[in-house]
Design an enzyme around this catalytic site. Structure first.
Site, PDB file in Angstrom:
ATOM      1  N   VAL A   1       0.854  -1.205   0.000  1.00  0.00           N
ATOM      2  CA  VAL A   1       0.000   0.000   0.000  1.00  0.00           C
ATOM      3  C   VAL A   1       0.884   1.248   0.000  1.00  0.00           C
ATOM      4  CG1 VAL A   1      -1.772   1.274   1.248  1.00  0.00           C
ATOM      5  CG2 VAL A   1      -1.874  -1.220   1.187  1.00  0.00           C
ATOM      6  N   CYS A   2       1.924   1.230   0.822  1.00  0.00           N
ATOM      7  CA  CYS A   2       2.841   2.377   0.893  1.00  0.00           C
ATOM      8  C   CYS A   2       3.494   2.638  -0.456  1.00  0.00           C
ATOM      9  CB  CYS A   2       3.926   2.119   1.941  1.00  0.00           C
ATOM     10  SG  CYS A   2       3.281   1.864   3.593  1.00  0.00           S
ATOM     11  N   THR A   3       3.821   1.585  -1.169  1.00  0.00           N
ATOM     12  CA  THR A   3       4.448   1.745  -2.490  1.00  0.00           C
ATOM     13  C   THR A   3       3.512   2.511  -3.422  1.00  0.00           C
ATOM     14  OG1 THR A   3       5.706  -0.285  -2.180  1.00  0.00           O
ATOM     15  CG2 THR A   3       5.423   0.456  -4.447  1.00  0.00           C
TER      16      THR A   3
ATOM     17  N   LEU B   1       3.233   6.315  -2.243  1.00  0.00           N
ATOM     18  CA  LEU B   1       4.359   7.187  -2.607  1.00  0.00           C
ATOM     19  C   LEU B   1       4.437   7.345  -4.117  1.00  0.00           C
ATOM     20  CD1 LEU B   1       7.230   6.963  -0.076  1.00  0.00           C
ATOM     21  CD2 LEU B   1       4.916   7.734   0.184  1.00  0.00           C
TER      22      LEU B   1
END
Ligand code: BEZ
Length: 212
Positions: free
Chosen positions: A44-46, A49
């Site tokens: 999810v973080c990928t 960002l």
């Protein structure tokens, strides 16, 4: 004690993927977005960002500097940024703070121990040019944020900082806005020459004032 709207956003120095920065110097007179993600090399973080990198020019148009943070190290950030660029087809050009000692994470109350004792939740702060906190949103690790909504709020914050208006539910740039309650209907006639639509004495609309 956690931060609240209207509080001064605490200043700090931190190591980032683009070198050491001082938060206030980095912001200068711009608006700022400081947002945490739980961990590098996570899916999810990928995408978050990557989305932020895609929107870099939109943030630029709004004179807004973005600054990401996680409790991972600079080495991990460096490798992960390559993955983000490769998989999300972007070039991450904003700094990502490495905060393994959780100094900034604690300063901004980004660790919610009942969610995770070791990593941050998805906190996002919008800071105005006056260095005051204008927006705080908190999402859990499992839900990626909606960056279109972040831009929408930024538009609303910047508009309402300049004019005596508020923005209604689901408002988007270009749509009619609400005359602030602090403005009398008589004063509103001169303040908003494009006209006023009076639905109730407390509910008055006017076209977005900063558009031709
Ligand atoms: C993610 O970014 O996918 C993630 C990060 C931490 C916990 C769960 C999901």
């Amino acid at each position: 004690m956690s931060l609240r709207l209207g509080d001064i956003a605490p200043d700090f120095e931190a190591q980032t993927s683009l070198g050491k920065i001082n938060f206030y110097e980095y912001l200068g007179t711009a608006w700022g977005i400081l947002f945490s993600h739980p961990a590098d090399y996570t899916p999810v973080c990928t995408t978050e960002l990557g989305k932020t990198a895609q929107l870099q020019s939109e943030f630029g148009k709004r004179n807004t500097k973005v600054l990401a943070i996680s409790v991972d190290s600079l080495d991990r950030h460096a490798g992960w940024i390559k993955d983000i660029n490769e998989t999300q087809h972007v070039s991450v050009e904003f700094p990502i703070i490495a905060d393994p000692e959780r100094v900034v994470a604690n300063l901004y109350d980004m660790i919610h121990p009942n969610a995770s004792e070791t990593t941050t939740v998805r906190s996002l702060f919008i800071v105005g040019p006056d260095k005051k906190v204008k927006l705080i949103i908190t999402y859990p690790a499992s839900t990626g944020r909606n960056f279109t909504e972040v831009l929408r709020v930024l538009d609303s914050l910047q508009l309402t900082a300049q004019y005596s208006v508020a923005t209604p539910a689901d408002w988007k740039e270009g749509e009619k806005v609400i005359v602030a309650l602090s403005v009398s209907t008589q004063d509103a006639q001169t303040k908003f020459p494009k006209g006023i639509e009076i639905v109730k004495p407390y509910l008055r609309y006017t076209p977005q004032p900063n558009l031709a």
